[in-house]
Each structure stands twice: as structure tokens, then as C-alpha cells.
Design a protein around this motif. Structure first.
Motif, PDB file in Angstrom:
ATOM      1  N   VAL A  22      -9.268 -35.056  34.471  1.00 21.04           N
ATOM      2  CA  VAL A  22      -8.973 -35.442  33.087  1.00 21.04           C
ATOM      3  C   VAL A  22      -7.811 -34.618  32.537  1.00 21.04           C
ATOM      4  O   VAL A  22      -6.886 -35.159  31.910  1.00 21.04           O
ATOM      5  CB  VAL A  22     -10.231 -35.287  32.207  1.00 21.04           C
ATOM      6  CG1 VAL A  22      -9.851 -35.255  30.732  1.00 21.04           C
ATOM      7  CG2 VAL A  22     -11.198 -36.434  32.459  1.00 21.04           C
ATOM      8  N   TRP A  23      -7.823 -33.320  32.783  1.00 20.38           N
ATOM      9  CA  TRP A  23      -6.748 -32.483  32.245  1.00 20.38           C
ATOM     10  C   TRP A  23      -5.468 -32.644  33.039  1.00 20.38           C
ATOM     11  O   TRP A  23      -4.371 -32.506  32.484  1.00 20.38           O
ATOM     12  CB  TRP A  23      -7.195 -31.028  32.199  1.00 20.38           C
ATOM     13  CG  TRP A  23      -8.355 -30.827  31.277  1.00 20.38           C
ATOM     14  CD1 TRP A  23      -9.590 -30.360  31.580  1.00 20.38           C
ATOM     15  CD2 TRP A  23      -8.392 -31.126  29.864  1.00 20.38           C
ATOM     16  NE1 TRP A  23     -10.404 -30.350  30.472  1.00 20.38           N
ATOM     17  CE2 TRP A  23      -9.692 -30.808  29.409  1.00 20.38           C
ATOM     18  CE3 TRP A  23      -7.461 -31.631  28.961  1.00 20.38           C
ATOM     19  CZ2 TRP A  23     -10.068 -30.989  28.079  1.00 20.38           C
ATOM     20  CZ3 TRP A  23      -7.838 -31.814  27.633  1.00 20.38           C
ATOM     21  CH2 TRP A  23      -9.124 -31.489  27.208  1.00 20.38           C
ATOM     22  N   LEU A  24      -5.572 -32.948  34.334  1.00 20.03           N
ATOM     23  CA  LEU A  24      -4.365 -33.297  35.088  1.00 20.03           C
ATOM     24  C   LEU A  24      -3.756 -34.583  34.557  1.00 20.03           C
ATOM     25  O   LEU A  24      -2.531 -34.710  34.432  1.00 20.03           O
ATOM     26  CB  LEU A  24      -4.696 -33.436  36.573  1.00 20.03           C
ATOM     27  CG  LEU A  24      -5.009 -32.147  37.344  1.00 20.03           C
ATOM     28  CD1 LEU A  24      -5.474 -32.477  38.752  1.00 20.03           C
ATOM     29  CD2 LEU A  24      -3.800 -31.223  37.387  1.00 20.03           C
ATOM     30  N   GLY A  25      -4.616 -35.558  34.250  1.00 22.27           N
ATOM     31  CA  GLY A  25      -4.131 -36.810  33.679  1.00 22.27           C
ATOM     32  C   GLY A  25      -3.540 -36.622  32.294  1.00 22.27           C
ATOM     33  O   GLY A  25      -2.538 -37.260  31.939  1.00 22.27           O
ATOM     34  N   THR A  26      -4.151 -35.753  31.491  1.00 19.95           N
ATOM     35  CA  THR A  26      -3.600 -35.454  30.165  1.00 19.95           C
ATOM     36  C   THR A  26      -2.220 -34.828  30.286  1.00 19.95           C
ATOM     37  O   THR A  26      -1.315 -35.104  29.492  1.00 19.95           O
ATOM     38  CB  THR A  26      -4.543 -34.513  29.403  1.00 19.95           C
ATOM     39  OG1 THR A  26      -5.841 -35.105  29.327  1.00 19.95           O
ATOM     40  CG2 THR A  26      -4.022 -34.255  28.004  1.00 19.95           C
ATOM     41  N   ARG A  27      -2.057 -33.973  31.291  1.00 20.93           N
ATOM     42  CA  ARG A  27      -0.759 -33.332  31.520  1.00 20.93           C
ATOM     43  C   ARG A  27       0.314 -34.381  31.816  1.00 20.93           C
ATOM     44  O   ARG A  27       1.430 -34.314  31.273  1.00 20.93           O
ATOM     45  CB  ARG A  27      -0.870 -32.346  32.684  1.00 20.93           C
ATOM     46  CG  ARG A  27       0.370 -31.528  32.934  1.00 20.93           C
ATOM     47  CD  ARG A  27       0.174 -30.647  34.158  1.00 20.93           C
ATOM     48  NE  ARG A  27      -0.897 -29.664  33.970  1.00 20.93           N
ATOM     49  CZ  ARG A  27      -1.294 -28.814  34.915  1.00 20.93           C
ATOM     50  NH1 ARG A  27      -0.715 -28.847  36.110  1.00 20.93           N
ATOM     51  NH2 ARG A  27      -2.258 -27.960  34.666  1.00 20.93           N
ATOM     52  N   ALA A  56      -4.482 -28.974  28.649  1.00 19.48           N
ATOM     53  CA  ALA A  56      -3.714 -29.653  29.696  1.00 19.48           C
ATOM     54  C   ALA A  56      -2.983 -28.653  30.576  1.00 19.48           C
ATOM     55  O   ALA A  56      -2.768 -28.902  31.771  1.00 19.48           O
ATOM     56  CB  ALA A  56      -2.721 -30.628  29.062  1.00 19.48           C
ATOM     57  N   ALA A  57      -2.622 -27.514  29.993  1.00 16.88           N
ATOM     58  CA  ALA A  57      -1.906 -26.485  30.760  1.00 16.88           C
ATOM     59  C   ALA A  57      -2.849 -25.643  31.610  1.00 16.88           C
ATOM     60  O   ALA A  57      -2.547 -25.345  32.777  1.00 16.88           O
ATOM     61  CB  ALA A  57      -1.096 -25.602  29.810  1.00 16.88           C
ATOM     62  N   ILE A  58      -3.997 -25.245  31.042  1.00 13.94           N
ATOM     63  CA  ILE A  58      -4.881 -24.306  31.755  1.00 13.94           C
ATOM     64  C   ILE A  58      -6.194 -24.942  32.200  1.00 13.94           C
ATOM     65  O   ILE A  58      -6.930 -24.332  32.975  1.00 13.94           O
ATOM     66  CB  ILE A  58      -5.191 -23.091  30.865  1.00 13.94           C
ATOM     67  CG1 ILE A  58      -6.048 -23.506  29.660  1.00 13.94           C
ATOM     68  CG2 ILE A  58      -3.912 -22.419  30.397  1.00 13.94           C
ATOM     69  CD1 ILE A  58      -6.527 -22.335  28.822  1.00 13.94           C
ATOM     70  N   GLY A  59      -6.491 -26.157  31.719  1.00 14.74           N
ATOM     71  CA  GLY A  59      -7.766 -26.792  32.047  1.00 14.74           C
ATOM     72  C   GLY A  59      -8.042 -26.931  33.530  1.00 14.74           C
ATOM     73  O   GLY A  59      -9.144 -26.603  33.998  1.00 14.74           O
ATOM     74  N   PRO A  60      -7.074 -27.421  34.330  1.00 17.87           N
ATOM     75  CA  PRO A  60      -7.344 -27.554  35.765  1.00 17.87           C
ATOM     76  C   PRO A  60      -7.685 -26.249  36.464  1.00 17.87           C
ATOM     77  O   PRO A  60      -8.317 -26.258  37.529  1.00 17.87           O
ATOM     78  CB  PRO A  60      -6.037 -28.157  36.308  1.00 17.87           C
ATOM     79  CG  PRO A  60      -5.439 -28.864  35.149  1.00 17.87           C
ATOM     80  CD  PRO A  60      -5.801 -28.032  33.956  1.00 17.87           C
ATOM     81  N   SER A  97       0.216 -37.629  30.955  1.00 17.44           N
ATOM     82  CA  SER A  97       0.423 -38.449  29.758  1.00 17.44           C
ATOM     83  C   SER A  97       1.274 -37.719  28.727  1.00 17.44           C
ATOM     84  O   SER A  97       2.142 -38.320  28.082  1.00 17.44           O
ATOM     85  CB  SER A  97      -0.927 -38.837  29.154  1.00 17.44           C
ATOM     86  OG  SER A  97      -1.672 -39.644  30.054  1.00 17.44           O
ATOM     87  N   LEU A  98       1.054 -36.418  28.562  1.00 20.20           N
ATOM     88  CA  LEU A  98       1.870 -35.647  27.627  1.00 20.20           C
ATOM     89  C   LEU A  98       3.302 -35.516  28.123  1.00 20.20           C
ATOM     90  O   LEU A  98       4.250 -35.497  27.325  1.00 20.20           O
ATOM     91  CB  LEU A  98       1.258 -34.261  27.406  1.00 20.20           C
ATOM     92  CG  LEU A  98      -0.073 -34.230  26.643  1.00 20.20           C
ATOM     93  CD1 LEU A  98      -0.608 -32.803  26.578  1.00 20.20           C
ATOM     94  CD2 LEU A  98       0.084 -34.800  25.240  1.00 20.20           C
ATOM     95  N   TYR A  99       3.469 -35.437  29.438  1.00 14.57           N
ATOM     96  CA  TYR A  99       4.820 -35.399  29.989  1.00 14.57           C
ATOM     97  C   TYR A  99       5.569 -36.688  29.650  1.00 14.57           C
ATOM     98  O   TYR A  99       6.744 -36.654  29.246  1.00 14.57           O
ATOM     99  CB  TYR A  99       4.770 -35.205  31.502  1.00 14.57           C
ATOM    100  CG  TYR A  99       6.046 -35.617  32.207  1.00 14.57           C
ATOM    101  CD1 TYR A  99       7.173 -34.805  32.165  1.00 14.57           C
ATOM    102  CD2 TYR A  99       6.115 -36.825  32.898  1.00 14.57           C
ATOM    103  CE1 TYR A  99       8.347 -35.188  32.792  1.00 14.57           C
ATOM    104  CE2 TYR A  99       7.279 -37.211  33.529  1.00 14.57           C
ATOM    105  CZ  TYR A  99       8.393 -36.397  33.480  1.00 14.57           C
ATOM    106  OH  TYR A  99       9.544 -36.785  34.090  1.00 14.57           O
ATOM    107  N   ILE A 100       4.895 -37.831  29.799  1.00 14.49           N
ATOM    108  CA  ILE A 100       5.509 -39.108  29.448  1.00 14.49           C
ATOM    109  C   ILE A 100       5.868 -39.129  27.963  1.00 14.49           C
ATOM    110  O   ILE A 100       6.939 -39.609  27.557  1.00 14.49           O
ATOM    111  CB  ILE A 100       4.555 -40.264  29.784  1.00 14.49           C
ATOM    112  CG1 ILE A 100       4.286 -40.321  31.304  1.00 14.49           C
ATOM    113  CG2 ILE A 100       5.127 -41.585  29.302  1.00 14.49           C
ATOM    114  CD1 ILE A 100       5.481 -40.672  32.144  1.00 14.49           C
ATOM    115  N   ALA A 101       4.985 -38.593  27.120  1.00 19.02           N
ATOM    116  CA  ALA A 101       5.223 -38.589  25.679  1.00 19.02           C
ATOM    117  C   ALA A 101       6.428 -37.717  25.325  1.00 19.02           C
ATOM    118  O   ALA A 101       7.292 -38.119  24.531  1.00 19.02           O
ATOM    119  CB  ALA A 101       3.982 -38.094  24.953  1.00 19.02           C
ATOM    120  N   VAL A 102       6.498 -36.514  25.912  1.00 22.78           N
ATOM    121  CA  VAL A 102       7.627 -35.619  25.636  1.00 22.78           C
ATOM    122  C   VAL A 102       8.926 -36.230  26.153  1.00 22.78           C
ATOM    123  O   VAL A 102       9.983 -36.142  25.504  1.00 22.78           O
ATOM    124  CB  VAL A 102       7.384 -34.239  26.266  1.00 22.78           C
ATOM    125  CG1 VAL A 102       8.624 -33.361  26.163  1.00 22.78           C
ATOM    126  CG2 VAL A 102       6.195 -33.552  25.596  1.00 22.78           C
TER     127      VAL A 102
END
Length: 339
Positions: A133-138, A61-65, A140-145
Motif C-alpha cells: 500500500v505504501w509502495l503504491g502510494t509512493r 509513503a517514504a518510510i512505511g515500507p 501515485s504521489l510521484y505521478i501527482a508531483v
């Protein structure tokens, strides 16, 4: 009847002389509470594997994009709905850019003379799905944190005060919780949309308002059980003030419960954001989250299943590994689960 009784010398009843070397020997190194819990987590192979997988997801999620040469927001309708094509794997017949249209297998890359590789394909607007996908994961993880931080800050403090004070203060605070818990999160988000535009801000405010209630109730219940323990009464007798009792004695003993509930909060928050985005009141275009990607792929699932399957697999992986990690932490911190 006389029998000769052998007298046992008194020296045989004396304790053996102490061995100075054995007396000073430390059989086991001293372990802190957290180190002991970590040793127990290490025995749980599922939790360790899940922690490793979650680390990979966070790293991607950090480096994928930045790994893809394509911009996740750049649109090119001439390259829309391309199937996945991965260099190397196309030589063995998988992810080679072929797809079946109307019962006929075609290769859109060859038909349109496209030389670029789109590892996850493209969406209906020609945007690179791998990057999105990895931007979206980023997101979603922000919401989780964010949900985890709100739980630990608001929920823990509210539960500590409510359970420790007790009496009328606890009664008033719990009635407030009951009123707030009676309002569904979806209604709160809709009310936020009347003030703010759909997006991360409205989801964040909804979590700030109602997301910490479960944690507050769990912490309150544990405080009610612990505040009458002997070590609390001894500290109070020695003159410890309320702040010291709360943050020096009670809070460390609640750390296990807090960590466990925080880990179970993360998948719930991710699913909540995905649900809101799927029904259209979460993030809005062109922003990407796993929920918006699933909603986009749902429209063309029968013809282009990869648009929905890839983000679905990723969100399922995140939910499963977070729950497995939570189970491992529960086994480590809960004394009833110890082997």
C-alpha cells in the motif's frame, strides 16, 4: 434681537500638537503577499487539518515500507489472503486475524500456526499488503508531483507567451491547444503503449503531451487581463524588456492562480493513474500503485473486502485533503473570496 454671542478663541481650531512617539509607532508589521496568504490559510481549519494529514501520508509513503518486516514483493502462497492482524489490537477483538468463510468464523493464523503479524493482511500471492500500500502510494504521489511540475513548467510558460504576445502568435498557439485538447488522454496513453511498455513511462509521456493544456489556458486568460494594467504600461515606458515584464511583473501576480490550479491538478493526476491501472493499461505486475491494488482487490471483494477497502480509503483521503487544501489556497489568494 440682540444676544450676547460668546466668541470662541481661534486657538481651539488649531490642530493638536503632534505626538512624536505616536508618529513613529508602527501599528501593523509589513506583510509580504505570501505571508498574508499564509495568515489567511491558517484561518481555514479544514485546510490546516488536510495539510497535516497529507504530510502524514507523504511521510508514510517514504518510510512505511521500511516499518514492516515483510518485503512487498516477496511471494509466499502458503500465507495468501490473510486478514489484518495488529499486535495489541487483537487483544480487544479487532484486527485479530479472524475472518468469516462460508458463514463460519475462522482464524487462519491459528489454523496455520503463523506467528508473524500482517498489519493489513496479505494478497492472493502472500505479499504483505501494508508494504505494498505504501509502495503504491509512493508511485501515485510521484505521478501527482510529476503532473504538477509539468503544469508549472510547460503550461505556465506556454500560457505566458501566448497571452503576452497576442495577435497572430496567440491565434496559432491557441489553435494548437484546441487540436491537442481534442485528443482524449486515454487515446494518447494507448498510442504510447504501441511504443513503450505499459508503466510509468507511458503515463508520464501522456501527461507531458496533454496534461498542461488546462494550466496554459488559465495562465493565458490571466495574462490577457493583466498585461494592459497601469504598472505594466509604466514598466514598458521606463524601458523594461519583455523578459522583465513576464518574469518580474506578470509571473509574481499570477503565482496565486498557478498554486491553486497546481493543487487541483494533483488529485486529478492520482485519479488518472488509478483509473489506468484499474483498467489494466497502467502499471503492470509486480509493480504496485493504488490503482493496481484496487484492481487486485476488486476481484475478491465479496470474500476479502479488506484488499480493496484499504487502498480505496487511502486514495479517497488523498483526493479529499488535496481538494480541501486547494479550496483553502483559493480563499487565500483570490481577492474576491477575502473576508
Amino acid at each position: 434681537m440682540n444676544r450676547d454671542i460668546e466668541e470662541i478663541p481661534k486657538e481651539r481650531f488649531e490642530p493638536a500638537p503632534p505626538n512624536e512617539g505616536e508618529m513613529e509607532k508602527i501599528e501593523k508589521p509589513q506583510l509580504s503577499f505570501m505571508k498574508d496568504a499564509w495568515l489567511r490559510v491558517r484561518k481555514n481549519k479544514a485546510a490546516l487539518i488536510s495539510l497535516f494529514i497529507l504530510g502524514i501520508v507523504v511521510l508514510m509513503a517514504a518510510i512505511g515500507p521500511y516499518l514492516s518486516p515483510h518485503d512487498g514483493y516477496a511471494q509466499d502462497v502458503t500465507k495468501n489472503n490473510l486478514p489484518p492482524r495488529v499486535p495489541g489490537l487483537e487483544q480487544i477483538g479487532i484486527f485479530d486475524g479472524t475472518q468469516t468463510v462460508g458463514g463460519v468464523e475462522t482464524n487462519k493464523y491459528e489454523d496455520m500456526n503463523i506467528e508473524e503479524y500482517y498489519w493489513f493482511g496479505t494478497d492472493s500471492l502472500g505479499r504483505d499488503l501494508f508494504t505494498r500500500v505504501w509502495l503504491g502510494t509512493r508511485v501515485s504521489l510521484y505521478i501527482a508531483v510529476l503532473a504538477a511540475v509539468i503544469d508549472m513548467l510547460v503550461g505556465v510558460i506556454y500560457g505566458l507567451i501566448s497571452g503576452f504576445k497576442g495577435g497572430r502568435v496567440d491565434n496559432v498557439m491557441q489553435r494548437i491547444l484546441e487540436i491537442m485538447s481534442g485528443i482524449p488522454n486515454l487515446i494518447v496513453v494507448i498510442l504510447m503503449l504501441l511504443i513503450f511498455e505499459p508503466g510509468i513511462m507511458s503515463i508520464t509521456l501522456a501527461m507531458v503531451i496533454t496534461g498542461w493544456i488546462g494550466m496554459a489556458r488559465v495562465v493565458r486568460g490571466q495574462v490577457l487581463k493583466l498585461k494592459d494594467q497601469e504598472y505594466i504600461l509604466a514598466s514598458r515606458t521606463l524601458g523594461a524588456n519583455n523578459n522583465r515584464l513576464l518574469f518580474k511583473h506578470l509571473l509574481p501576480n499570477l503565482s496565486g492562480v498557478i498554486i491553486i490550479n497546481t493543487m487541483f491538478t494533483i488529485p486529478s493526476a492520482i485519479f488518472f493513474e488509478a483509473f489506468l491501472s484499474f483498467i489494466g493499461i497502467g502499471l503492470q505486475a509486480p509493480a504496485a500503485s493504488l490503482g493496481t491494488l484496487i484492481e487486485d482487490g476488486y476481484k475478491t471483494f465479496q470474500f476479502l473486502p479488506h484488499l480493496m477497502i484499504i487502498p480505496c480509503i487511502l486514495i479517497c483521503v488523498i483526493l479529499i485533503v488535496c481538494n480541501l487544501i486547494g479550496d483553502g489556497l483559493r480563499d487565500a489568494f483570490d481577492p474576491k473570496m477575502r473576508d
